[in-house]
Design a protein around this motif. Structure first.
Motif, PDB file in Angstrom:
ATOM      1  N   ASP A  45     -46.173  78.496 -55.048  1.00  0.00           N
ATOM      2  CA  ASP A  45     -47.334  77.660 -56.065  1.00  0.00           C
ATOM      3  C   ASP A  45     -47.704  76.548 -55.075  1.00  0.00           C
ATOM      4  OD1 ASP A  45     -46.440  79.316 -58.205  1.00  0.00           O
ATOM      5  OD2 ASP A  45     -44.692  78.201 -58.685  1.00  0.00           O
ATOM      6  N   ARG A  46     -48.737  76.560 -54.616  1.00  0.00           N
ATOM      7  CA  ARG A  46     -49.551  75.664 -53.759  1.00  0.00           C
ATOM      8  C   ARG A  46     -51.035  75.853 -53.532  1.00  0.00           C
ATOM      9  NH1 ARG A  46     -46.641  79.142 -50.330  1.00  0.00           N
ATOM     10  NH2 ARG A  46     -48.123  80.340 -49.081  1.00  0.00           N
ATOM     11  N   LYS A  47     -51.563  74.781 -53.166  1.00  0.00           N
ATOM     12  CA  LYS A  47     -53.022  75.035 -52.843  1.00  0.00           C
ATOM     13  C   LYS A  47     -53.063  75.221 -51.412  1.00  0.00           C
ATOM     14  CE  LYS A  47     -53.533  70.637 -54.892  1.00  0.00           C
ATOM     15  NZ  LYS A  47     -54.117  69.405 -54.999  1.00  0.00           N
ATOM     16  N   LYS A  48     -53.994  76.265 -51.060  1.00  0.00           N
ATOM     17  CA  LYS A  48     -54.013  76.496 -49.590  1.00  0.00           C
ATOM     18  C   LYS A  48     -54.445  75.276 -48.601  1.00  0.00           C
ATOM     19  CE  LYS A  48     -56.678  79.843 -46.774  1.00  0.00           C
ATOM     20  NZ  LYS A  48     -55.364  80.159 -45.922  1.00  0.00           N
ATOM     21  N   HIS A  49     -53.750  75.216 -47.547  1.00  0.00           N
ATOM     22  CA  HIS A  49     -53.894  74.173 -46.650  1.00  0.00           C
ATOM     23  C   HIS A  49     -53.285  74.558 -45.310  1.00  0.00           C
ATOM     24  CE1 HIS A  49     -49.835  73.455 -48.194  1.00  0.00           C
ATOM     25  NE2 HIS A  49     -49.563  72.767 -47.140  1.00  0.00           N
ATOM     26  N   ASN A  50     -53.465  73.623 -44.444  1.00  0.00           N
ATOM     27  CA  ASN A  50     -52.951  74.014 -42.830  1.00  0.00           C
ATOM     28  C   ASN A  50     -52.670  72.638 -42.585  1.00  0.00           C
ATOM     29  OD1 ASN A  50     -52.534  74.538 -40.270  1.00  0.00           O
ATOM     30  ND2 ASN A  50     -54.533  75.249 -39.635  1.00  0.00           N
ATOM     31  N   ILE A  51     -51.343  72.542 -42.175  1.00  0.00           N
ATOM     32  CA  ILE A  51     -50.647  71.091 -41.662  1.00  0.00           C
ATOM     33  C   ILE A  51     -51.188  70.940 -40.294  1.00  0.00           C
ATOM     34  CG2 ILE A  51     -48.416  71.398 -43.083  1.00  0.00           C
ATOM     35  CD1 ILE A  51     -47.194  72.283 -40.712  1.00  0.00           C
ATOM     36  N   PHE A  52     -51.898  71.862 -39.707  1.00  0.00           N
ATOM     37  CA  PHE A  52     -52.465  71.404 -38.265  1.00  0.00           C
ATOM     38  C   PHE A  52     -53.981  71.279 -38.310  1.00  0.00           C
ATOM     39  CE2 PHE A  52     -48.770  74.310 -37.164  1.00  0.00           C
ATOM     40  CZ  PHE A  52     -48.033  73.286 -36.795  1.00  0.00           C
ATOM     41  N   GLU A  53     -54.716  71.088 -39.613  1.00  0.00           N
ATOM     42  CA  GLU A  53     -56.112  70.825 -39.727  1.00  0.00           C
ATOM     43  C   GLU A  53     -56.322  69.492 -39.201  1.00  0.00           C
ATOM     44  OE1 GLU A  53     -57.437  71.530 -43.472  1.00  0.00           O
ATOM     45  OE2 GLU A  53     -57.756  73.926 -42.982  1.00  0.00           O
ATOM     46  N   ASP A  54     -55.647  68.433 -39.568  1.00  0.00           N
ATOM     47  CA  ASP A  54     -55.632  67.043 -39.359  1.00  0.00           C
ATOM     48  C   ASP A  54     -54.259  66.420 -38.856  1.00  0.00           C
ATOM     49  OD1 ASP A  54     -56.747  64.438 -38.601  1.00  0.00           O
ATOM     50  OD2 ASP A  54     -56.625  63.907 -40.811  1.00  0.00           O
ATOM     51  N   PRO A  55     -53.825  66.963 -37.681  1.00  0.00           N
ATOM     52  CA  PRO A  55     -52.420  66.734 -37.408  1.00  0.00           C
ATOM     53  C   PRO A  55     -52.097  65.393 -36.934  1.00  0.00           C
ATOM     54  CG  PRO A  55     -53.363  68.278 -35.349  1.00  0.00           C
ATOM     55  CD  PRO A  55     -54.424  67.902 -36.669  1.00  0.00           C
ATOM     56  N   SER A  56     -50.786  65.124 -37.199  1.00  0.00           N
ATOM     57  CA  SER A  56     -50.224  63.730 -36.731  1.00  0.00           C
ATOM     58  C   SER A  56     -49.551  64.225 -35.374  1.00  0.00           C
ATOM     59  CB  SER A  56     -49.060  63.372 -37.441  1.00  0.00           C
ATOM     60  OG  SER A  56     -47.949  64.307 -37.415  1.00  0.00           O
ATOM     61  N   ASP A  57     -49.394  62.922 -34.589  1.00  0.00           N
ATOM     62  CA  ASP A  57     -48.900  63.062 -33.058  1.00  0.00           C
ATOM     63  C   ASP A  57     -47.502  64.084 -33.164  1.00  0.00           C
ATOM     64  OD1 ASP A  57     -50.868  61.427 -31.993  1.00  0.00           O
ATOM     65  OD2 ASP A  57     -49.595  59.780 -31.973  1.00  0.00           O
ATOM     66  N   ASP A  58     -46.592  63.951 -34.249  1.00  0.00           N
ATOM     67  CA  ASP A  58     -45.625  64.691 -34.328  1.00  0.00           C
ATOM     68  C   ASP A  58     -45.966  66.353 -34.734  1.00  0.00           C
ATOM     69  OD1 ASP A  58     -43.668  62.538 -33.974  1.00  0.00           O
ATOM     70  OD2 ASP A  58     -43.421  62.259 -36.059  1.00  0.00           O
ATOM     71  N   LEU A  59     -46.948  66.455 -35.498  1.00  0.00           N
ATOM     72  CA  LEU A  59     -47.175  67.935 -35.547  1.00  0.00           C
ATOM     73  C   LEU A  59     -48.031  68.454 -34.314  1.00  0.00           C
ATOM     74  CD1 LEU A  59     -48.533  67.800 -39.330  1.00  0.00           C
ATOM     75  CD2 LEU A  59     -46.674  69.340 -38.133  1.00  0.00           C
ATOM     76  N   LEU A  60     -48.811  67.701 -33.907  1.00  0.00           N
ATOM     77  CA  LEU A  60     -49.375  68.053 -32.306  1.00  0.00           C
ATOM     78  C   LEU A  60     -48.334  68.469 -31.500  1.00  0.00           C
ATOM     79  CD1 LEU A  60     -52.432  65.516 -31.862  1.00  0.00           C
ATOM     80  CD2 LEU A  60     -52.494  68.120 -32.285  1.00  0.00           C
ATOM     81  N   ALA A  61     -47.050  67.638 -31.347  1.00  0.00           N
ATOM     82  CA  ALA A  61     -46.054  67.938 -30.428  1.00  0.00           C
ATOM     83  C   ALA A  61     -45.425  69.379 -30.687  1.00  0.00           C
ATOM     84  CB  ALA A  61     -45.183  66.713 -30.427  1.00  0.00           C
ATOM     85  N   LEU A  62     -45.348  69.701 -32.125  1.00  0.00           N
ATOM     86  CA  LEU A  62     -44.890  71.016 -32.354  1.00  0.00           C
ATOM     87  C   LEU A  62     -45.642  72.010 -32.349  1.00  0.00           C
ATOM     88  CD1 LEU A  62     -42.573  72.356 -33.952  1.00  0.00           C
ATOM     89  CD2 LEU A  62     -43.720  71.996 -36.133  1.00  0.00           C
TER      90      LEU A  62
END
Length: 200
Positions: A45-62
């Motif tokens: 149950d969620r709206k479509k999204h990609n956490i890497f579209e506008d990533p934080s520094d932590d997400l870029l590291a991941l």
């Protein structure tokens, strides 16, 4: 005679080299993203999204780490065409039913932000406790046989059980069936799902 070991599935499992502060920050970020995109009680149950579209520094590291794991797993640099991800946030009694992610990527990874604490465990003890059946365990399944079929003595396990530890990173071909048993703890259980498409 030539013996062929057909249909192998190359997978990687390791503790990611991120400290507790990083895991805590990323967990809070995933909870915030979840609150923006969740439309109901189930993980689908969620709206479509990609956490890497506008990533934080932590997400870029991941993201960088995931691509590095892929290269180490295969033994060479793999050209990645896209990386998509989303948070998985579950409450008590929720499970992830058996499925594949073949429509979303070629390589899939799970990164656990919650789970048992690996600190103080030597490598042998950690792996023996990680590869145990229990509540909330993640399972990778053999795609070629059904669980009801008898295994021959030289054939491997039907599935691999991986008990979540904080910082555990699991990478596998997206076509592999997988699931996760119900979470029985208090509060929310948070992990990150990553799907990558590779360029042929």
């Amino acid at each position: 005679m030539k013996c062929l070991n057909l249909w192998p599935s190359l997978c990687a499992v390791e503790l990611a080299p991120f400290d507790a502060a990083y895991l805590g920050r990323l967990r809070e970020e995933m909870l915030n993203i979840h609150s923006k995109h969740s439309t109901g009680p189930q993980i689908w149950d969620r709206k479509k999204h990609n956490i890497f579209e506008d990533p934080s520094d932590d997400l870029l590291a991941l993201k960088s780490y995931a691509i590095n794991v892929l290269a180490r797993m295969t033994g060479y640099s793999v050209l990645v065409g896209s990386v998509e991800g989303r948070e998985l946030v579950r409450s008590a009694c929720q499970e992830i039913l058996p499925h594949t992610d073949r429509d979303e990527g070629d390589i899939t990874a799970q990164f656990f932000l919650d789970g048992n604490d690996p600190n103080g465990l030597d490598e042998d003890v950690f792996w023996s406790r990680c590869n145990e059946f229990g509540s909330n365990v993640f399972s990778l399944c053999d795609p070629s046989l059904h669980g009801s079929e008898r295994r021959l003595p030289w054939e491997g396990n039907y599935n691999v059980w991986l008990a979540p530890f904080k910082g555990l990173f699991v990478m596998y071909p997206s076509r592999l069936p997988h699931y996760q048993r119900p979470y029985e703890g208090a509060g929310k259980f948070v992990q990150v799902l990553i799907n990558m498409k590779v360029v042929p």
